[in-house]
Design an enzyme around this catalytic site. Structure first.
Site, PDB file in Angstrom:
ATOM      1  CG  HIS A 170      -2.059  -1.013   1.247  1.00 27.31           C
ATOM      2  ND1 HIS A 170      -2.861  -1.278   0.805  1.00 27.31           N
ATOM      3  CD2 HIS A 170      -1.243  -2.184   1.988  1.00 27.31           C
ATOM      4  CE1 HIS A 170      -3.182  -2.288   0.952  1.00 27.31           C
ATOM      5  NE2 HIS A 170      -2.917  -3.427   1.581  1.00 27.31           N
TER       6      HIS A 170
ATOM      7  CB  THR B 244      13.137  -6.838   1.903  1.00 32.38           C
ATOM      8  OG1 THR B 244      14.968  -7.139   2.274  1.00 32.38           O
ATOM      9  CG2 THR B 244      12.488  -7.288   3.164  1.00 32.38           C
ATOM     10  CE  LYS B 245      18.621  -4.799  -0.510  1.00 35.20           C
ATOM     11  NZ  LYS B 245      17.974  -4.089   0.143  1.00 35.20           N
TER      12      LYS B 245
END
Ligand SMILES: CC(C)(COP(=O)(O)OP(=O)(O)OC[C@H]1O[C@@H](n2cnc3c(N)ncnc32)[C@H](O)[C@@H]1OP(=O)(O)O)[C@@H](O)C(=O)NCCC(=O)NCCS
Length: 134
Positions: free
Chosen positions: A56, A109-110
């Site tokens: 979001h 996250t990567k």
């Protein structure tokens, strides 16, 4: 795919290769709303894994009224990947490479290249598959 999973989105945005398996309850959660998920062959997903593909616009106070953020491209979980229990694959990770391993409880996250073992929050490479330290 052997096993069960919880799905957010359209099943047509989920692609599964040969011989993939889900280990046991709590069943994994696949969010395909942000471009879909593509599993290669021989992928093993452990219990409680979450693969997320949308987020979001939290910097905007009206984020609840705004469109969700998604890349529009699928997240690829490539051949022979193993994902340990309760790992979370964040929308910012679009690829987990061939033969790679994600440790239990990792927050990824990567993108993860081929043949690497990643663990922790945020997940980092701890070594290469086959023993060599990273
Ligand atoms: C990530 C994993 C594959 C690494 O295994 P390994 O290469 O044998 O790693 P080691 O146990 O030698 O640990 C190496 C380092 O990584 C750390 N580490 C290992 N697993 C970790 C994890 N899940 N999260 C955070 N750190 C982890 C260890 O503490 C150690 O740190 P140190 O070097 O600072 O002491 C394994 O620990 C793991 O999480 N496997 C998944 C288990 C699982 O989900 N089982 C369910 C099967 S259905």
């Amino acid at each position: 795919m052997q096993g069960q999973f919880k799905l957010l989105g359209d099943i047509h945005d989920l692609s599964v290769g040969q011989n993939c398996s889900l280990t046991r309850e709590p069943w994994p959660f696949f969010d395909v709303t942000g471009g879909g998920i593509v599993f290669g062959d021989n992928v093993v997903i452990s219990s409680g894994v979450h693969i997320l593909t949308h987020d979001h616009q939290f910097e905007n106070p009206n984020w609840r009224d705004l469109d969700e953020v998604s890349s529009g491209t699928p997240t690829e979980i490539k051949d022979n990947v193993f994902i340990g229990v309760m790992a979370i694959i964040m929308p910012t990770c679009k690829s987990i490479g061939v033969n790679s391993v994600v440790g239990a409880g990792a927050v990824v996250t990567k993108d993860i290249p081929d043949n690497e073992i990643w663990a922790g929050n945020p997940a980092k490479k701890i070594r290469y598959v086959g023993g060599q330290n990273g």
